[in-house]
Design a protein around this motif. Structure first.
Motif, PDB file in Angstrom:
ATOM      1  N   ILE A   1     -67.575  42.452 -34.679  1.00  0.00           N
ATOM      2  CA  ILE A   1     -68.926  42.323 -35.224  1.00  0.00           C
ATOM      3  C   ILE A   1     -69.418  43.718 -35.596  1.00  0.00           C
ATOM      4  O   ILE A   1     -69.220  44.670 -34.838  1.00  0.00           O
ATOM      5  CB  ILE A   1     -69.882  41.712 -34.177  1.00  0.00           C
ATOM      6  CG1 ILE A   1     -69.325  40.389 -33.642  1.00  0.00           C
ATOM      7  CG2 ILE A   1     -71.276  41.519 -34.753  1.00  0.00           C
ATOM      8  CD1 ILE A   1     -69.988  39.912 -32.371  1.00  0.00           C
ATOM      9  N   ALA A   2     -70.048  43.824 -36.751  1.00  0.00           N
ATOM     10  CA  ALA A   2     -70.604  45.105 -37.183  1.00  0.00           C
ATOM     11  C   ALA A   2     -71.981  44.855 -37.779  1.00  0.00           C
ATOM     12  O   ALA A   2     -72.300  43.729 -38.175  1.00  0.00           O
ATOM     13  CB  ALA A   2     -69.693  45.769 -38.220  1.00  0.00           C
ATOM     14  N   GLY A   3     -72.776  45.906 -37.874  1.00  0.00           N
ATOM     15  CA  GLY A   3     -74.065  45.744 -38.514  1.00  0.00           C
ATOM     16  C   GLY A   3     -74.988  46.917 -38.293  1.00  0.00           C
ATOM     17  O   GLY A   3     -74.714  47.805 -37.483  1.00  0.00           O
ATOM     18  N   GLN A   4     -76.064  46.877 -39.048  1.00  0.00           N
ATOM     19  CA  GLN A   4     -77.117  47.866 -38.881  1.00  0.00           C
ATOM     20  C   GLN A   4     -78.401  47.315 -39.466  1.00  0.00           C
ATOM     21  O   GLN A   4     -78.395  46.322 -40.198  1.00  0.00           O
ATOM     22  CB  GLN A   4     -76.764  49.198 -39.524  1.00  0.00           C
ATOM     23  CG  GLN A   4     -76.788  49.214 -41.037  1.00  0.00           C
ATOM     24  CD  GLN A   4     -76.629  50.636 -41.558  1.00  0.00           C
ATOM     25  OE1 GLN A   4     -76.009  51.485 -40.935  1.00  0.00           O
ATOM     26  NE2 GLN A   4     -77.200  50.896 -42.713  1.00  0.00           N
ATOM     27  N   GLY A   5     -79.484  47.945 -39.129  1.00  0.00           N
ATOM     28  CA  GLY A   5     -80.779  47.540 -39.642  1.00  0.00           C
ATOM     29  C   GLY A   5     -81.677  48.740 -39.813  1.00  0.00           C
ATOM     30  O   GLY A   5     -81.389  49.831 -39.315  1.00  0.00           O
ATOM     31  N   GLU A   6     -82.762  48.507 -40.514  1.00  0.00           N
ATOM     32  CA  GLU A   6     -83.733  49.580 -40.700  1.00  0.00           C
ATOM     33  C   GLU A   6     -85.135  49.006 -40.530  1.00  0.00           C
ATOM     34  O   GLU A   6     -85.473  47.983 -41.122  1.00  0.00           O
ATOM     35  CB  GLU A   6     -83.597  50.225 -42.070  1.00  0.00           C
ATOM     36  CG  GLU A   6     -84.502  51.423 -42.248  1.00  0.00           C
ATOM     37  CD  GLU A   6     -84.174  52.261 -43.463  1.00  0.00           C
ATOM     38  OE1 GLU A   6     -84.909  53.240 -43.694  1.00  0.00           O
ATOM     39  OE2 GLU A   6     -83.202  51.955 -44.173  1.00  0.00           O
ATOM     40  N   VAL A   7     -85.920  49.676 -39.725  1.00  0.00           N
ATOM     41  CA  VAL A   7     -87.307  49.287 -39.503  1.00  0.00           C
ATOM     42  C   VAL A   7     -88.181  50.230 -40.321  1.00  0.00           C
ATOM     43  O   VAL A   7     -88.080  51.451 -40.189  1.00  0.00           O
ATOM     44  CB  VAL A   7     -87.685  49.355 -38.012  1.00  0.00           C
ATOM     45  CG1 VAL A   7     -89.160  49.024 -37.811  1.00  0.00           C
ATOM     46  CG2 VAL A   7     -86.800  48.422 -37.195  1.00  0.00           C
ATOM     47  N   GLY A   8     -89.002  49.640 -41.181  1.00  0.00           N
ATOM     48  CA  GLY A   8     -89.878  50.426 -42.045  1.00  0.00           C
ATOM     49  C   GLY A   8     -91.171  50.794 -41.362  1.00  0.00           C
ATOM     50  O   GLY A   8     -91.497  50.291 -40.283  1.00  0.00           O
TER      51      GLY A   8
ATOM     52  N   GLY B   1     -93.375  48.107 -40.011  1.00  0.00           N
ATOM     53  CA  GLY B   1     -92.871  47.282 -38.923  1.00  0.00           C
ATOM     54  C   GLY B   1     -91.892  46.205 -39.356  1.00  0.00           C
ATOM     55  O   GLY B   1     -91.298  45.546 -38.510  1.00  0.00           O
ATOM     56  N   SER B   2     -91.704  46.016 -40.657  1.00  0.00           N
ATOM     57  CA  SER B   2     -90.742  45.015 -41.109  1.00  0.00           C
ATOM     58  C   SER B   2     -89.333  45.596 -41.033  1.00  0.00           C
ATOM     59  O   SER B   2     -89.134  46.805 -41.038  1.00  0.00           O
ATOM     60  CB  SER B   2     -91.052  44.572 -42.543  1.00  0.00           C
ATOM     61  OG  SER B   2     -90.861  45.642 -43.440  1.00  0.00           O
ATOM     62  N   ALA B   3     -88.342  44.713 -40.946  1.00  0.00           N
ATOM     63  CA  ALA B   3     -86.956  45.158 -40.804  1.00  0.00           C
ATOM     64  C   ALA B   3     -86.058  44.466 -41.816  1.00  0.00           C
ATOM     65  O   ALA B   3     -86.300  43.326 -42.214  1.00  0.00           O
ATOM     66  CB  ALA B   3     -86.460  44.871 -39.394  1.00  0.00           C
ATOM     67  N   THR B   4     -85.016  45.167 -42.219  1.00  0.00           N
ATOM     68  CA  THR B   4     -83.954  44.632 -43.062  1.00  0.00           C
ATOM     69  C   THR B   4     -82.635  45.056 -42.424  1.00  0.00           C
ATOM     70  O   THR B   4     -82.602  45.954 -41.584  1.00  0.00           O
ATOM     71  CB  THR B   4     -84.029  45.176 -44.507  1.00  0.00           C
ATOM     72  OG1 THR B   4     -83.939  46.596 -44.462  1.00  0.00           O
ATOM     73  CG2 THR B   4     -85.316  44.748 -45.190  1.00  0.00           C
ATOM     74  N   GLY B   5     -81.545  44.414 -42.838  1.00  0.00           N
ATOM     75  CA  GLY B   5     -80.257  44.818 -42.289  1.00  0.00           C
ATOM     76  C   GLY B   5     -79.177  43.801 -42.576  1.00  0.00           C
ATOM     77  O   GLY B   5     -79.404  42.797 -43.272  1.00  0.00           O
ATOM     78  N   THR B   6     -78.007  44.040 -42.001  1.00  0.00           N
ATOM     79  CA  THR B   6     -76.860  43.162 -42.207  1.00  0.00           C
ATOM     80  C   THR B   6     -76.038  43.080 -40.930  1.00  0.00           C
ATOM     81  O   THR B   6     -75.836  44.089 -40.246  1.00  0.00           O
ATOM     82  CB  THR B   6     -75.957  43.696 -43.339  1.00  0.00           C
ATOM     83  OG1 THR B   6     -76.735  43.839 -44.523  1.00  0.00           O
ATOM     84  CG2 THR B   6     -74.801  42.762 -43.617  1.00  0.00           C
ATOM     85  N   VAL B   7     -75.563  41.874 -40.637  1.00  0.00           N
ATOM     86  CA  VAL B   7     -74.605  41.658 -39.560  1.00  0.00           C
ATOM     87  C   VAL B   7     -73.371  41.039 -40.205  1.00  0.00           C
ATOM     88  O   VAL B   7     -73.482  40.095 -40.991  1.00  0.00           O
ATOM     89  CB  VAL B   7     -75.170  40.721 -38.468  1.00  0.00           C
ATOM     90  CG1 VAL B   7     -74.109  40.388 -37.428  1.00  0.00           C
ATOM     91  CG2 VAL B   7     -76.387  41.352 -37.807  1.00  0.00           C
ATOM     92  N   THR B   8     -72.189  41.579 -39.868  1.00  0.00           N
ATOM     93  CA  THR B   8     -70.937  41.117 -40.449  1.00  0.00           C
ATOM     94  C   THR B   8     -69.981  40.690 -39.340  1.00  0.00           C
ATOM     95  O   THR B   8     -69.800  41.417 -38.361  1.00  0.00           O
ATOM     96  CB  THR B   8     -70.282  42.241 -41.288  1.00  0.00           C
ATOM     97  OG1 THR B   8     -71.212  42.670 -42.272  1.00  0.00           O
ATOM     98  CG2 THR B   8     -69.019  41.758 -41.958  1.00  0.00           C
ATOM     99  N   LEU B   9     -69.380  39.513 -39.525  1.00  0.00           N
ATOM    100  CA  LEU B   9     -68.397  38.989 -38.578  1.00  0.00           C
ATOM    101  C   LEU B   9     -67.037  38.953 -39.251  1.00  0.00           C
ATOM    102  O   LEU B   9     -66.918  38.499 -40.390  1.00  0.00           O
ATOM    103  CB  LEU B   9     -68.767  37.563 -38.158  1.00  0.00           C
ATOM    104  CG  LEU B   9     -70.186  37.325 -37.664  1.00  0.00           C
ATOM    105  CD1 LEU B   9     -70.422  35.836 -37.450  1.00  0.00           C
ATOM    106  CD2 LEU B   9     -70.437  38.098 -36.393  1.00  0.00           C
ATOM    107  N   ASP B  10     -66.009  39.404 -38.545  1.00  0.00           N
ATOM    108  CA  ASP B  10     -64.639  39.316 -39.032  1.00  0.00           C
ATOM    109  C   ASP B  10     -64.126  37.924 -38.682  1.00  0.00           C
ATOM    110  O   ASP B  10     -63.983  37.583 -37.508  1.00  0.00           O
ATOM    111  CB  ASP B  10     -63.787  40.394 -38.371  1.00  0.00           C
ATOM    112  CG  ASP B  10     -62.333  40.359 -38.798  1.00  0.00           C
ATOM    113  OD1 ASP B  10     -61.865  39.343 -39.352  1.00  0.00           O
ATOM    114  OD2 ASP B  10     -61.648  41.364 -38.565  1.00  0.00           O
TER     115      ASP B  10
END
Length: 171
Positions: free
Chosen positions: A39-46, A49-58
């Motif tokens: 599992i990999a991923g990251q996010g960003e909090v602006g 207070g809102s957040a965006t990001g991605t989670v990736t599963l192999d």
């Protein structure tokens, strides 16, 4: 608990993260359960207070404790790992509500097919350097081209359960 999350980039900690699925088979009598090891991923909090990001599963890391079944799940009948090795959840927007819950809107991509997905996540631990989110939601596998269903054994929705641990990235 009321949570305040620091702005900036947050990196998924794969060693402290779990993503699992469960689906009832054999006419609803048996639940097949599996977990993704990679599992990999990251996010960003602006600043708002809102957040965006991605989670990736192999997909090839899915383990149901049955090697023959895992091979079948990786085949074109299900995840088609040779052509679509990853499942991604791209978060377009997440915002904390009611203290420790967050409404999350995103796009789930399985087998190269993307569908909107909304869910509610709960913050179960948070401090200045780490954050843990837990969520459970259901997915209709047929919407992602997984229609294999020998003798009508596989019906209903697949339940996805995730506990995602993020650590604050060092600037």
């Amino acid at each position: 608990m009321t949570v305040a999350v620091e702005t900036g980039v947050w990196q998924l900690d794969p060693a402290a993260t779990t993503v699992a699925l469960s689906h009832k088979t054999f006419w609803g009598l048996v639940a097949v359960k599996g977990t993704f090891a990679a599992i990999a991923g990251q996010g960003e909090v602006g600043p708002d207070g809102s957040a965006t990001g991605t989670v990736t599963l192999d997909v090839t890391s899915l383990d149901t404790k049955n090697a023959k079944r895992d091979t079948h799940l990786r085949s074109a009948d299900f995840f088609d790992a040779d052509h679509h090795p990853e499942i991604t959840f791209a978060v377009h927007g997440a915002r904390l509500r009611d203290g420790d819950t967050a409404h999350v809107d995103g796009q789930l991509t399985v087998r190269g097919i993307s569908r909107p997905q909304s869910l509610t996540a709960r913050v179960t631990a948070a401090d200045a350097g780490a954050l843990t989110l837990e969520a459970e939601f259901t997915v209709d596998r047929a919407q992602f081209g997984m229609g294999w269903n020998q003798l009508g054994m596989i019906r209903g929705l697949t339940t996805v359960t995730a506990a995602l641990r993020f650590t604050r990235a060092v600037a």
